[in-house]
Design a protein around this motif. Structure first.
Motif, PDB file in Angstrom:
ATOM      1  N   TRP A 399      25.458  53.563  74.087  1.00 22.78           N
ATOM      2  CA  TRP A 399      25.155  54.614  73.281  1.00 22.78           C
ATOM      3  C   TRP A 399      25.113  55.951  73.914  1.00 22.78           C
ATOM      4  CZ3 TRP A 399      23.582  53.625  68.084  1.00 22.78           C
ATOM      5  CH2 TRP A 399      23.224  52.474  68.017  1.00 22.78           C
ATOM      6  N   ALA A 400      25.517  56.846  73.181  1.00 21.00           N
ATOM      7  CA  ALA A 400      25.456  58.409  73.556  1.00 21.00           C
ATOM      8  C   ALA A 400      24.454  59.096  72.573  1.00 21.00           C
ATOM      9  CB  ALA A 400      26.528  59.293  73.561  1.00 21.00           C
ATOM     10  N   GLY A 401      22.912  58.924  72.919  1.00 20.95           N
ATOM     11  CA  GLY A 401      21.949  59.378  72.064  1.00 20.95           C
ATOM     12  C   GLY A 401      21.799  58.109  70.880  1.00 20.95           C
ATOM     13  N   GLU A 402      22.323  59.040  69.763  1.00 24.09           N
ATOM     14  CA  GLU A 402      22.014  58.048  68.381  1.00 24.09           C
ATOM     15  C   GLU A 402      23.264  57.581  68.023  1.00 24.09           C
ATOM     16  OE1 GLU A 402      19.242  57.342  66.797  1.00 24.09           O
ATOM     17  OE2 GLU A 402      18.125  58.167  68.430  1.00 24.09           O
ATOM     18  N   GLN A 403      24.423  57.920  68.799  1.00 26.03           N
ATOM     19  CA  GLN A 403      25.831  57.706  68.670  1.00 26.03           C
ATOM     20  C   GLN A 403      26.177  56.273  69.240  1.00 26.03           C
ATOM     21  OE1 GLN A 403      28.408  58.611  66.227  1.00 26.03           O
ATOM     22  NE2 GLN A 403      29.114  56.706  66.965  1.00 26.03           N
ATOM     23  N   LEU A 404      26.472  55.020  68.530  1.00 33.56           N
ATOM     24  CA  LEU A 404      27.406  54.071  69.238  1.00 33.56           C
ATOM     25  C   LEU A 404      28.566  54.327  69.570  1.00 33.56           C
ATOM     26  CD1 LEU A 404      26.948  51.111  69.908  1.00 33.56           C
ATOM     27  CD2 LEU A 404      27.849  50.541  67.456  1.00 33.56           C
ATOM     28  N   VAL A 405      28.939  54.143  70.723  1.00 37.02           N
ATOM     29  CA  VAL A 405      30.171  54.447  71.555  1.00 37.02           C
ATOM     30  C   VAL A 405      31.074  53.425  71.855  1.00 37.02           C
ATOM     31  CG1 VAL A 405      30.994  55.651  73.664  1.00 37.02           C
ATOM     32  CG2 VAL A 405      29.147  56.625  72.747  1.00 37.02           C
ATOM     33  N   PHE A 406      30.607  52.196  72.348  1.00 37.29           N
ATOM     34  CA  PHE A 406      31.288  51.247  72.692  1.00 37.29           C
ATOM     35  C   PHE A 406      30.771  50.013  72.440  1.00 37.29           C
ATOM     36  CE2 PHE A 406      32.378  47.933  76.009  1.00 37.29           C
ATOM     37  CZ  PHE A 406      33.788  48.046  75.745  1.00 37.29           C
ATOM     38  N   VAL A 407      31.530  48.909  71.836  1.00 39.60           N
ATOM     39  CA  VAL A 407      30.961  47.699  71.666  1.00 39.60           C
ATOM     40  C   VAL A 407      32.100  46.622  72.361  1.00 39.60           C
ATOM     41  CG1 VAL A 407      30.658  45.740  69.885  1.00 39.60           C
ATOM     42  CG2 VAL A 407      30.001  48.298  69.390  1.00 39.60           C
ATOM     43  N   PRO A 408      31.571  45.708  73.233  1.00 39.49           N
ATOM     44  CA  PRO A 408      32.487  44.626  73.936  1.00 39.49           C
ATOM     45  C   PRO A 408      33.331  43.971  72.831  1.00 39.49           C
ATOM     46  CG  PRO A 408      30.331  44.548  74.946  1.00 39.49           C
ATOM     47  CD  PRO A 408      30.251  45.551  73.773  1.00 39.49           C
ATOM     48  N   GLY A 409      34.582  43.734  72.898  1.00 41.46           N
ATOM     49  CA  GLY A 409      35.383  43.258  71.925  1.00 41.46           C
ATOM     50  C   GLY A 409      35.950  43.873  71.011  1.00 41.46           C
ATOM     51  N   LEU A 410      35.379  45.196  70.546  1.00 43.85           N
ATOM     52  CA  LEU A 410      35.873  46.028  69.545  1.00 43.85           C
ATOM     53  C   LEU A 410      36.404  47.431  70.227  1.00 43.85           C
ATOM     54  CD1 LEU A 410      33.185  45.840  66.879  1.00 43.85           C
ATOM     55  CD2 LEU A 410      35.240  44.542  66.925  1.00 43.85           C
ATOM     56  N   GLY A 411      35.716  47.929  71.450  1.00 38.25           N
ATOM     57  CA  GLY A 411      36.284  48.904  71.982  1.00 38.25           C
ATOM     58  C   GLY A 411      35.629  50.062  71.541  1.00 38.25           C
ATOM     59  N   LEU A 412      36.004  51.347  71.855  1.00 41.16           N
ATOM     60  CA  LEU A 412      35.270  52.631  71.409  1.00 41.16           C
ATOM     61  C   LEU A 412      35.328  52.700  69.852  1.00 41.16           C
ATOM     62  CD1 LEU A 412      37.070  55.057  73.948  1.00 41.16           C
ATOM     63  CD2 LEU A 412      34.808  54.435  74.036  1.00 41.16           C
ATOM     64  N   ASP A 413      34.221  53.241  69.390  1.00 42.78           N
ATOM     65  CA  ASP A 413      34.052  53.705  68.269  1.00 42.78           C
ATOM     66  C   ASP A 413      34.820  54.654  67.831  1.00 42.78           C
ATOM     67  OD1 ASP A 413      32.784  55.234  65.737  1.00 42.78           O
ATOM     68  OD2 ASP A 413      31.305  53.547  65.845  1.00 42.78           O
ATOM     69  N   ALA A 414      35.692  54.845  66.543  1.00 42.81           N
ATOM     70  CA  ALA A 414      36.628  55.697  66.097  1.00 42.81           C
ATOM     71  C   ALA A 414      36.037  57.292  66.226  1.00 42.81           C
ATOM     72  CB  ALA A 414      37.436  55.405  64.983  1.00 42.81           C
ATOM     73  N   ARG A 415      34.743  57.371  66.090  1.00 39.10           N
ATOM     74  CA  ARG A 415      34.187  58.686  65.832  1.00 39.10           C
ATOM     75  C   ARG A 415      33.957  59.252  67.259  1.00 39.10           C
ATOM     76  NH1 ARG A 415      29.287  56.101  62.277  1.00 39.10           N
ATOM     77  NH2 ARG A 415      29.865  54.495  63.884  1.00 39.10           N
ATOM     78  N   CYS A 416      34.276  58.456  68.305  1.00 38.17           N
ATOM     79  CA  CYS A 416      34.134  59.127  69.746  1.00 38.17           C
ATOM     80  C   CYS A 416      35.440  59.430  70.225  1.00 38.17           C
ATOM     81  CB  CYS A 416      33.294  57.863  70.504  1.00 38.17           C
ATOM     82  SG  CYS A 416      31.673  57.742  69.833  1.00 38.17           S
ATOM     83  N   TRP A 417      36.439  59.096  69.603  1.00 40.63           N
ATOM     84  CA  TRP A 417      37.920  59.347  70.273  1.00 40.63           C
ATOM     85  C   TRP A 417      38.127  60.764  70.409  1.00 40.63           C
ATOM     86  CZ3 TRP A 417      41.479  56.307  66.494  1.00 40.63           C
ATOM     87  CH2 TRP A 417      41.180  54.809  66.499  1.00 40.63           C
ATOM     88  N   SER A 418      38.711  61.170  71.424  1.00 39.97           N
ATOM     89  CA  SER A 418      39.062  62.374  71.932  1.00 39.97           C
ATOM     90  C   SER A 418      40.059  63.135  70.897  1.00 39.97           C
ATOM     91  CB  SER A 418      39.810  62.503  73.434  1.00 39.97           C
ATOM     92  OG  SER A 418      40.325  63.751  73.573  1.00 39.97           O
TER      93      SER A 418
END
Length: 448
Positions: A399-418
């Motif tokens: 997590w970055a604060g209240e934002q879920l960033v990464f989940v094992p098996g799923l990868g990076l949350d699309a809302r966190c992509w560059s």
């Protein structure tokens, strides 16, 4: 012209005295009202007599159809048996209710009649009181309830047993006799055969008074549900998580009431009283913890919120760990048996976002977005959609604060992509094989 469909009424029919009288009375009324009646008989598979009861019900319904009554019979045998340690009564009741709903829906009935009477209601109040039941338990049986689109109605709930026995004599109806009704291993039978006669001898008005107590408890239950809805409205977020700080501002009684209502709404089942008392005593704002609640369910506290979750619970990874994953490498996560591999690649996160991350245990209710134009969905749904096996789902959430960033098996949350789709840092969870820990470079300290 198309014929107007005829409404169908279902009757739960065991063949005992109460259900036999109810089926007979319903058929007589339906004949003049232009209704169809379907008798629903459930074979529990527990007694050798049960096969004969099905044949008896078939003969009875056939004979009544020859009178011209609009009656048909559906029956079903329950599969399986209660697991070791489970209540036989609870297993039979759950299976019977599920079968009644399915059969009634297949027959096109939206009304199911049940034959419980005032004595049954009074007995239920006593049993619930002996089990320590609150307003929900002491409410006993409602006269009308809606379950899965089916109306369950008990038209004789205010009628004394003597009135039903008089009806049987008047119409010369001969019910089945169930030998299990004399089994003193069952709570209701012990109450009915050993306690009730003495209670009526000492308090002749007991049946009427206990039925009245059930009605008062139903009113109290409804009022408590309305109060819980008001208390929970500002405290539960869109993912169903309960804000602890606001909840703790309520009085002790309203905390308990809101907690029970919240859990029932999220889990679909009542929160055991032992769990209610434990959560009231142990839940503290700013603390991370979890509590088992029955088989396969648990309650988790993280980030000042309570969440309900189901399924196997992985071992806790310790307190949330602060990580700086803004550089390529393989970084061990303190308290977890594994490490995060960081590499450059497409659909990666900007390094600045990865400077201050926290590794946390799943608490339930998390939402993850797999693609740029998709909607955030629960982790369970995303794991299923991505066909991630159970063993591939372990590891910490980042997590970055209240934002879920990464989940094992799923990868990076699309809302966190560059913003630059071709650049960024990609993360991958690497669990230690068989619990071993290969040497890894230490993660850099968080900036500042």
């Amino acid at each position: 012209m198309t014929a107007t469909p005829v409404a169908t009424v279902a009757v739960a029919f065991s063949g005992g005295r109460d259900s036999l009288a109810l089926l007979h009375a319903t058929c007589r009324a339906a004949d003049s009202l232009g209704l169809q009646v379907v008798a629903l008989h459930i074979h529990h598979g527990l007694l050798p007599e049960a096969d004969g009861w099905v044949r008896w019900a078939q003969r009875l319904c056939a004979r009544w159809r020859r009178r011209g009554w609009p009656l048909r019979l559906r029956w079903q045998r329950l599969a399986g048996a209660p697991a070791g340690g489970d209540s036989l009564e609870a297993w039979a009741r759950a299976g019977r209710h599920a079968a009644l709903i399915r059969l009634a829906q297949e027959e096109g009935a939206d009304l199911l009649l049940l034959a419980q009477h005032r004595r049954d209601q009074a007995e239920t109040v006593l049993l619930q009181a002996l089990r320590g039941g609150g307003p929900a338990g002491l409410s006993a049986m409602p006269s009308t309830a809606l379950r899965q689109g089916l109306i369950w109605s008990r038209p004789w709930l205010d009628q004394p047993r003597e009135a039903i026995e008089a009806y049987l004599r008047q119409h010369r109806l001969r019910p089945l006799e169930d030998p299990s009704n004399n089994d003193l291993r069952l709570d209701r039978n012990r109450l009915r055969l050993q306690v009730w006669p003495a209670l009526l001898a000492a308090f002749g008005y007991a049946e009427v008074s206990l039925a009245a107590a059930a009605r008062r408890a139903q009113e109290a239950r409804a009022a408590l549900a309305e109060l819980a809805a008001l208390d929970l409205a500002p405290l539960v977020d869109g993912a169903g998580r309960l804000e602890v700080a606001g909840w703790r501002c309520l009085s002790a009684a309203r905390q308990a009431n809101a907690l029970r209502a919240w859990w029932l709404g999220e889990a679909g089942s009542a929160l055991p009283e032992t769990s209610v008392q434990r959560l009231l005593a142990e839940v503290k704002p700013g603390k991370a913890a979890r509590w088992p609640v029955g088989a396969g369910q648990w309650c988790a506290l993280y980030g000042g919120q309570l969440a309900q979750a189901a399924g196997p619970v992985a071992p806790l990874g310790g307190p949330p760990a602060a990580l700086d994953l803004s550089r390529p490498g393989c970084w061990r996560v303190p308290g977890w048996a594994g490490a995060v591999e960081v590499s450059e690649g497409p659909r990666g996160a900007p390094p600045a976002l990865l400077q201050r991350l926290q590794a946390c245990q799943r608490s339930g209710g998390e939402r993850f977005q797999r693609a740029a134009r998709s909607l955030p969905r629960s982790l369970k749904q995303q794991f299923q959609a991505a066909r991630v096996p159970e063993q591939g789902r372990s590891g910490p959430l980042l997590w970055a604060g209240e934002q879920l960033v990464f989940v094992p098996g799923l990868g990076l949350d699309a809302r966190c992509w560059s913003a630059d789709a071709a650049a960024g840092l990609v993360l991958r969870w690497c669990p230690d094989p068989a619990g071993s820990a290969p040497p890894l470079s230490a993660p850099p300290k968080p900036a500042g």
